[in-house]
Scaffold this active site. Structure first.
Site, mmCIF file in Angstrom:
data_model
loop_
_atom_site.group_PDB
_atom_site.id
_atom_site.type_symbol
_atom_site.label_atom_id
_atom_site.label_comp_id
_atom_site.label_asym_id
_atom_site.label_seq_id
_atom_site.Cartn_x
_atom_site.Cartn_y
_atom_site.Cartn_z
ATOM 1 N N GLY A 706 0.815 -1.214 0.000
ATOM 2 C CA GLY A 706 0.000 0.000 0.000
ATOM 3 C C GLY A 706 0.847 1.262 0.000
ATOM 4 N N GLY A 708 0.380 5.434 0.915
ATOM 5 C CA GLY A 708 -0.498 6.437 1.495
ATOM 6 C C GLY A 708 0.063 7.833 1.328
ATOM 7 C CG PHE A 710 1.917 11.546 5.740
ATOM 8 C CD1 PHE A 710 2.234 12.758 5.164
ATOM 9 C CD2 PHE A 710 0.779 11.470 6.521
ATOM 10 C CE1 PHE A 710 1.447 13.877 5.373
ATOM 11 C CE2 PHE A 710 -0.006 12.579 6.738
ATOM 12 C CZ PHE A 710 0.331 13.792 6.159
ATOM 13 N N GLY A 711 3.693 7.868 3.141
ATOM 14 C CA GLY A 711 4.673 6.813 2.997
ATOM 15 C C GLY A 711 4.088 5.561 2.393
ATOM 16 C CB VAL A 713 2.095 -0.182 4.153
ATOM 17 C CG1 VAL A 713 2.010 -1.316 5.171
ATOM 18 C CG2 VAL A 713 1.590 1.113 4.764
ATOM 19 C CE LYS A 730 1.754 5.493 7.741
ATOM 20 N NZ LYS A 730 0.615 6.030 8.499
ATOM 21 C CG ASP A 838 -7.258 10.235 6.894
ATOM 22 O OD1 ASP A 838 -8.177 10.547 6.117
ATOM 23 O OD2 ASP A 838 -6.159 9.804 6.503
#
Length: 1012
Positions: A706, A708, A710-711, A713, A730, A838
């Site tokens: 994944g 996202g 900010f980074g 996974v 993450k 979120d």
């Protein structure tokens, strides 16, 4: 004809009379009994951490038991009642799994009065006492695992003839396995794992003809495995590992187990030959027999017949192979197209390693042959096994060179070839192994230089000691910042120790002893801040001990003996508080030996062989440093001056620290990171960058699960208590604005918060990457069923297969309840509520049991004060106006408060049950998801907006009868209508109009109970 008709009418009337209670009070009597039993059970619960029994305390528990109806206790959390016939209004299931309930189980148990109870699941709580008895004979499912139950397994359980699942694992049960459990002829699963049971396995278990899984591992059982168990043709899993079992496996062990998939008997005291009859268990996938005393030759039919075998683990036995014919089992294993693990370490295998190893399936991940006496060469074809991750071949008699083809194994993370007779050079091609984490080649006869290409590997441990390596230590190798242990001792290495050694910021052990290294000790060594043991004895180093060594505050052992070092012994060595061993012998040090710190313990340090030293503790028997009074007086004056300077420096230092302290507190309000990171370290031991590189195969794209805001996974595998654990890593993109704040917010939130529906943080990493840049990562439990967004919107995988097959109605309601439970916990968190900020499907992860866990707290904010939307944009790295519509949909357009989370949850409910995203292209102008659903509710057109997958689900059996297609659809629409109404109430425009999360949770439980 009339008579026949009359008789039919009489029979019909009679049957109707028999089918209903004999008196108007019979039904009430039954429900009164169930109500009384539940309230008595509730009284045994002393602590309810998550408020799982809140509905028990507020509905129908006021003491008026005569008023009990299906609308009261049947709506309590965890309670399910029958809907038809004699079971109507009677408790059929009590499921309170993983609610962190504390209390005691007593006998006689109030649960015995629940005459229609079929399912009882109180697992994963903190209940103590013994197994409750008696229990209803109607019971079909009993799970009391992971509590603190004590005492014996009650023989009364043998009377529960309908029982299909009995799980009492991970408790403190003692005594024996009752022989009467053999009476449970309907039993499919019996798990008594991880208790303190002793005695023998009763042969009566052979009567359990429906048994598919028998789990007795991690106990203290003795005697042999009854031969009757090997006659259970339905048995799929037989797990008895880690006991004290003795004897042999019967010769026909596999002849009558056509369904067997898993056989685990490891860590016992079994002996004798491995029965060739196991070859008849053609469905066998895992054969695990390590740590026993099995002997003889491994049957060569195992691989030929067991085509589904993927784990073949026979380590630490007495198995033999002396001639080529004894190795035929390895040839047969080439037929296993799914084989991943072969474990043969610690046996008596001799002879030449067969070339057939190169023909094993490319699915191979682990090959373990260490601690045998295998000879011959490592086959060049081993490079064909491109998915190999671990090779353990140490402590054998292997000879020849290390094959270049190992460079093809790009997935390899562990390579152990130590303690053999390998010769030649280390192949430069090994530099291709970019995820190699652990390389151990010590105790061989390797020659030539250390290839500089090893600097391409993500090494954490490198052991090359006791070979015949020559040349310098490559500069590229000391630039591998992930290195934690480096051992080069007893070789013929020469030249300088590269000044780049300071890049080894994760180095804990450095051993360079017994080589021919020259020059001065690099001052940059002081940058290896976590170095614990530094051994460089037996070289030709010269010059002074650099002052930077004093910066190694974690140094436990320092051995500089047998070099050409000179100058005075530095005073700072006596101030290193954790230093335990210091060896400075046989150098050219001069002057006075200090008399403080480690120099006060004669057994902790050595200065032998330095003929120009003086003073020190009397135990050293060194000459005094002066013999006349003037010199002594001058020495005292010099000491007094040093004391005065020291005091003045201390005062100045304290003043400086005080100024820093004041400055720090002024900036603390502006920079949250300054105080958050120590909080993280209080709770979690940080892992190194190298650990995570190894766990994720160098953050390979194959492990990426994944991406996202900010980074990214990654899926990874780490060791925990000797076992491999799958984790999610993450990795923060620190170039993204707001990523560091996201890291702090997530760590701070998950450091404090604990709930079964929140993701669990395992550890964190704050380090430098291989390029010397800042690196931050969080390690979580890996949840294998992905996120909710995938289940709602991405049913087809990239390969065209249907991984995510959609969620049925019950699953969606359970997920909604799980998320609401997490929010309720967060919003009532003490001392300050936590706001997620979120909440959306991609941040809701699902475990093996499809239980939802809320994650990604990168925008979470402790509600010490409210913040306006512009601050949200700043943290999220968004410009004002960017994705504004999306933020408004998720409740981030106003002040940050718990009402924003409730809004987000309302939108989430609408998305779960309509299957439409709030950012759907069809929602334009004034139309949004809230309005779309609201209109459908007003016009009674819910069937048109509900996710059509819910209306196409096959009819399911309910209470022994099959409902019609139309009634199933009507019930589905009615249930979804109720949920959507909750979603609308949560996503109201004005925060004050939104339902409190506690009311939402209570309503969802009510909907679930109503339509269950």
């Amino acid at each position: 004809m009339v008579m026949e008709h009359h008789c039919s009418v009489v029979l019909l009337v009679a049957s109707l009379l028999l089918a209903r209670p004999s008196s108007p009070y019979a039904w009430n009597a039954g429900t009164d009994t169930d109500h009384r039993a539940l309230t008595q059970f509730r009284s045994l619960i002393t602590e309810d951490t998550y408020g799982a029994l809140a509905s028990w305390d507020s509905v129908g528990s006021g003491g008026n038991m005569s008023a009990a109806t299906p609308a009261s206790y049947c709506r309590w959390h965890g309670v399910t009642c029958g809907a038809r016939g004699r079971r109507r209004g009677r408790v059929t299931a009590l499921v309170l799994r993983g609610q962190d309930l504390t209390g005691s189980m007593i006998a006689p148990s109030p649960l015995a009065d629940l005459a229609f109870l079929r399912r009882l699941d109180l697992s994963q709580n903190s209940l103590s006492g013994g197994v409750p008895t008696p229990l209803p004979v109607s019971l079909e499912y009993l799970n009391l695992s992971r509590n603190a139950l004590r005492g014996p397994v009650p023989p009364e359980l043998g009377s529960l003839r309908r029982l299909r699942v009995l799980s009492l694992e991970v408790n403190n049960l003692t005594g024996t396995v009752p022989a009467v459990l053999g009476n449970l002829t309907s039993l499919a699963i019996l798990s008594l794992t991880n208790n303190y049971l002793s005695g023998v396995i009763p042969s009566t278990l052979g009567n359990l003809r429906a048994l598919t899984g028998l789990y007795l591992n991690y106990n203290m059982l003795r005697g042999s495995i009854p031969s009757t168990v090997f006659n259970l043709s339905s048995l799929q899993h037989l797990v008895v590992q880690t006991n004290h079992l003795t004897g042999t496996l019967p010769p026909n062990a596999g002849s009558r187990l056509p369904s067997l998939r898993l056989l685990s008997v490891d860590a016992n005291q079994l002996h004798g030959a491995i029965p060739a009859s196991l070859c008849n268990a053609s469905k066998l996938e895992v054969l695990q027999m390590l740590k026993n005393s099995f002997s003889g030759v491994i049957p060569d039919c195992l691989g030929a017949n067991l085509k589904n075998l993927w784990a073949f683990v026979l380590d630490f036995n007495q198995l033999e192979a002396n001639v080529d014919a004894d190795w035929r089992f390895m040839d047969s294993l080439t037929n296993c197209s799914n084989i991943k693990f072969i474990g043969l370490a610690g046996n008596k295998l001799r002879g030449v390693l067969p070339d057939s190893i190169a023909n094993l399936s490319t699915t191979m991940e682990s090959l373990s042959l260490w601690n045998n006496t295998v000879s011959g060469k490592i086959p060049q074809g081993i490079g064909n096994l491109v998915n190999l991750r671990r090779i353990w071949m140490g402590t054998n008699n292997l000879s020849g060179t290390i094959p270049d083809s190992l460079g093809n194994l790009r997935m390899l993370s562990v390579l152990y070839l130590y303690d053999n007779k390998l010769s030649g050079q280390i192949p430069p091609a090994m530099g291709n192994l970019t995820v190699l984490n652990d390389l151990s080649l010590f105790d061989n006869m390797l020659t030539g230089p250390i290839p500089s290409s090893l600097g391409n590997c993500s090494l954490a441990a490198l052991d090359l000691h006791h070979n015949r390596l020559t040349g310098p230590i490559p500069k590229e190798l000391v630039l591998v910042s992930t290195l934690t242990q480096a051992d080069f001792h007893d070789n013929m290495l020469s030249g300088l120790l590269p000044s780049e050694v300071g890049h080894l910021i994760n180095l804990q052990v450095l051993d360079l002893s017994g080589n021919r290294l020259t020059g001065e000790i690099p001052a940059s060594l002081g940058k290896c801040q976590i170095l614990q043991y530094c051994v460089i004895k037996g070289n030709i180093f010269q010059g002074k001990i650099p002052d930077s060594i004093g910066q190694l505050r974690g140094l436990l052992g320092l051995d500089l003996s047998r070099n050409n070092l000179s100058g005075p012994i530095p005073d700072f060595l006596g101030t290193m508080r954790v230093l335990e061993q210091l060896d400075l012998s046989y150098n050219n040090f001069v002057g006075e030996v200090p008399e403080h710190g480690i120099f006060l313990n004669g057994s902790a340090f050595s200065v032998e062989g330095n003929i120009h030293l003086c003073g020190g503790i009397p135990q050293l028997k060194l000459p005094p440093c002066s013999i006349n009074g003037s010199t002594s007086s001058g020495k005292r004056s010099h000491k007094l001056l040093r004391i005065i300077i020291s005091i003045a420096s201390t005062i100045l230092g304290i003043a400086f620290l005080l100024s820093l302290f004041v400055l720090y507190h002024r900036k603390r309000k502006l920079r949250k990171e300054e105080h958050a990171l120590p909080l993280i370290s209080d709770q979690h031991v940080r892992v190194s960058y190298g650990n995570l590189v190894n766990a994720t195969n160098c953050f390979s794209s194959e492990n990426l699960i994944g991406i996202g805001s900010f980074g990214s996974v990654y899926k990874g595998t780490m060791m925990s208590q000797g076992r491999e654990v799958i984790v999610a890593v993450k990795v923060l993109n620190l170039q993204q604005r707001g990523a560091s704040q996201s890291f702090i917010a997530e760590c701070e939130t998950l450091r404090c918060a604990r709930h079964r529906n929140l993701v669990k943080i395992l550890t964190v990493c704050c380090s430098l990457d291989s390029g010397g840049l800042d690196f931050k990562a969080i390690v979580f439990n890996f949840l294998p069923n992905g996120n909710l967004d995938q289940w709602l919107h991405h049913h087809v995988s990239e390969h065209g297969t249907y991984r995510y097959t959609g969620l049925d109605l019950a699953q969606r309601i359970d997920i909604a309840i799980d998320v609401a439970s997490a929010l309720e916990y967060l919003h009532h968190f003490k001392p300050i509520p936590i706001v997620h900020c979120d909440l959306k499907p991609s941040n809701i992860l699902l475990d093996n049991d499809m239980v939802a866990h809320v994650g990604d707290f990168g925008l979470a904010d402790l509600c010490m004060k409210t913040r306006v939307a512009s601050q949200i944009y700043q943290v999220a790295g968004l410009q004002e106006g960017e994705q504004l519509d999306m933020l408004l949909q998720y409740g981030l357009g106003n002040e940050v408060s718990i009402y924003g989370d409730i809004y987000s949850f309302g939108v989430l409910l609408l998305e779960i049950f309509t299957g439409k995203r709030p950012t759907d292209d069809n929602f334009v102008q004034d139309l949004n998801l809230h309005r779309y659903v609201q209109v459908a509710l007003q016009e009674e057109q819910v069937a048109n907006v509900v996710d059509q997958q819910l209306l196409s689900i096959k009819d399911q059996e309910h209470e022994g009868r099959t409902s019609s297609s139309s009634s199933t659809m009507e019930m589905t629409v009615a249930c979804v209508t109720s949920v959507l109404q909750v979603g609308i109430l949560c996503s109201k425009e004005l925060p004050a109009d939104r339902l409190p999360i506690s009311d939402v949770l209570r309503e969802l439980h009510s909907i679930k109970d109503r339509y269950n």
